[in-house]
Design an enzyme around this catalytic site. Structure first.
Site, PDB file in Angstrom:
ATOM      1  N   ASN A  48      40.779  36.645  43.612  1.00 29.06           N
ATOM      2  CA  ASN A  48      42.056  36.961  42.969  1.00 29.06           C
ATOM      3  C   ASN A  48      43.232  36.411  43.772  1.00 29.06           C
ATOM      4  O   ASN A  48      43.201  36.352  45.002  1.00 29.06           O
ATOM      5  CB  ASN A  48      42.216  38.463  42.666  1.00 29.06           C
ATOM      6  CG  ASN A  48      41.910  39.387  43.825  1.00 29.06           C
ATOM      7  OD1 ASN A  48      41.242  39.005  44.784  1.00 29.06           O
ATOM      8  ND2 ASN A  48      42.389  40.603  43.746  1.00 29.06           N
ATOM      9  N   GLU A  50      47.274  36.856  43.770  1.00 32.15           N
ATOM     10  CA  GLU A  50      48.372  37.658  43.232  1.00 32.15           C
ATOM     11  C   GLU A  50      49.711  36.929  43.330  1.00 32.15           C
ATOM     12  O   GLU A  50      49.790  35.816  43.877  1.00 32.15           O
ATOM     13  CB  GLU A  50      48.390  39.011  43.958  1.00 32.15           C
ATOM     14  CG  GLU A  50      47.104  39.780  43.660  1.00 32.15           C
ATOM     15  CD  GLU A  50      47.053  41.162  44.275  1.00 32.15           C
ATOM     16  OE1 GLU A  50      47.865  41.464  45.166  1.00 32.15           O
ATOM     17  OE2 GLU A  50      46.173  41.933  43.839  1.00 32.15           O
ATOM     18  N   GLU A  61      38.219  36.167  38.269  1.00 33.40           N
ATOM     19  CA  GLU A  61      37.491  35.488  37.196  1.00 33.40           C
ATOM     20  C   GLU A  61      38.287  34.307  36.660  1.00 33.40           C
ATOM     21  O   GLU A  61      37.700  33.312  36.223  1.00 33.40           O
ATOM     22  CB  GLU A  61      37.165  36.478  36.060  1.00 33.40           C
ATOM     23  CG  GLU A  61      36.150  37.541  36.426  1.00 33.40           C
ATOM     24  CD  GLU A  61      36.718  38.760  37.158  1.00 33.40           C
ATOM     25  OE1 GLU A  61      37.879  38.674  37.636  1.00 33.40           O
ATOM     26  OE2 GLU A  61      36.026  39.766  37.255  1.00 33.40           O
ATOM     27  N   CYS A  92      37.144  43.479  34.867  1.00 33.79           N
ATOM     28  CA  CYS A  92      38.045  44.194  33.950  1.00 33.79           C
ATOM     29  C   CYS A  92      37.845  43.673  32.528  1.00 33.79           C
ATOM     30  O   CYS A  92      37.195  42.649  32.304  1.00 33.79           O
ATOM     31  CB  CYS A  92      39.497  44.040  34.401  1.00 33.79           C
ATOM     32  SG  CYS A  92      40.192  42.407  34.123  1.00 33.79           S
ATOM     33  N   CYS A  95      38.854  40.133  31.754  1.00 34.50           N
ATOM     34  CA  CYS A  95      37.975  39.145  32.392  1.00 34.50           C
ATOM     35  C   CYS A  95      36.618  39.056  31.701  1.00 34.50           C
ATOM     36  O   CYS A  95      35.978  38.004  31.721  1.00 34.50           O
ATOM     37  CB  CYS A  95      37.842  39.453  33.874  1.00 34.50           C
ATOM     38  SG  CYS A  95      39.375  39.038  34.711  1.00 34.50           S
TER      39      CYS A  95
HETATM   40  N1  THU Z   1      40.899  42.182  39.801  1.00 35.11           N
HETATM   41  C1  THU Z   1      40.135  41.050  39.667  1.00 35.11           C
HETATM   42  O1  THU Z   1      40.381  40.046  40.342  1.00 35.11           O
HETATM   43  N2  THU Z   1      39.110  41.073  38.787  1.00 35.11           N
HETATM   44  C2  THU Z   1      38.732  42.165  38.066  1.00 35.11           C
HETATM   45  O2  THU Z   1      37.854  42.063  37.216  1.00 35.11           O
HETATM   46  C3  THU Z   1      39.368  43.466  38.327  1.00 35.11           C
HETATM   47  C4  THU Z   1      40.686  43.392  39.020  1.00 35.11           C
HETATM   48  C5  THU Z   1      42.037  42.146  40.738  1.00 35.11           C
HETATM   49  C6  THU Z   1      43.396  42.045  40.085  1.00 35.11           C
HETATM   50  C7  THU Z   1      44.279  42.518  41.207  1.00 35.11           C
HETATM   51  O3  THU Z   1      44.592  41.408  42.049  1.00 35.11           O
HETATM   52  C8  THU Z   1      43.422  43.490  41.985  1.00 35.11           C
HETATM   53  O4  THU Z   1      42.098  43.302  41.531  1.00 35.11           O
HETATM   54  C9  THU Z   1      43.806  44.953  41.810  1.00 35.11           C
HETATM   55  O5  THU Z   1      43.870  45.266  40.453  1.00 35.11           O
END
Ligand code: THU
Length: 140
Positions: A48, A50, A61, A92, A95
């Protein structure tokens, strides 16, 4: 559905954990790493990334799908996702949709409740076939 061995799952988990260490998470401090096997035998990964504008942060993802497309495309056959402790994490909802678009039928996911298929974690999915069916019925 392509069955994969315990060694291959272990390797995916290791790749996901390695990817997780590259996460850019100055806001949530919640690193996520993902890895997937492609139908031509590659392993693609993501983490991830941000953003100060929180809503535009990228899930791990998103990064994996970008890597998939940019390294030759193809379909995903098996997928693993880990948190900052290297423990299994469920992708999530958004994703799951991202993964569905690029999954081979029956793509496997290593989930917190065992190995599941993409169809099990995103039942009755909206996808490319939904659009194709609509278009077929509306061409003049
Ligand atoms: N996050 C992901 O990278 N993938 C997921 O399937 C669930 C959430 C990340 C997004 C954010 O950067 C962090 O987790 C906290 O929500």
């Amino acid at each position: 559905m392509t069955d994969i061995s315990a060694d291959q799952w272990q390797s995916l988990k290791e790749h996901a954990t390695e990817a997780m260490r590259k996460a850019y998470v100055p806001y949530s401090h919640f690193p996520v790493g993902v890895a997937a096997l492609t139908d031509d035998g590659r392993i693609v990964t993501g983490a991830n990334i941000e953003n100060a504008s929180h809503g535009v942060g990228l899930c791990a993802e998103c990064s994996l799908i970008s890597n998939l497309v940019m390294t030759g495309g193809g379909k995903l056959t098996a997928f693993a996702c880990v948190d900052g402790d290297g423990e299994r994490l469920m992708p999530c909802g958004r994703c799951r949709q991202l993964l569905f678009e690029h999954s081979a039928p029956g793509m496997l996911l290593d989930t917190i409740s065992g190995i599941k298929t993409i169809e099990q974690v995103l039942p009755d999915a909206f996808g490319p076939r939904t659009l194709d069916a609509y278009r077929r019925n509306h061409t003049t």
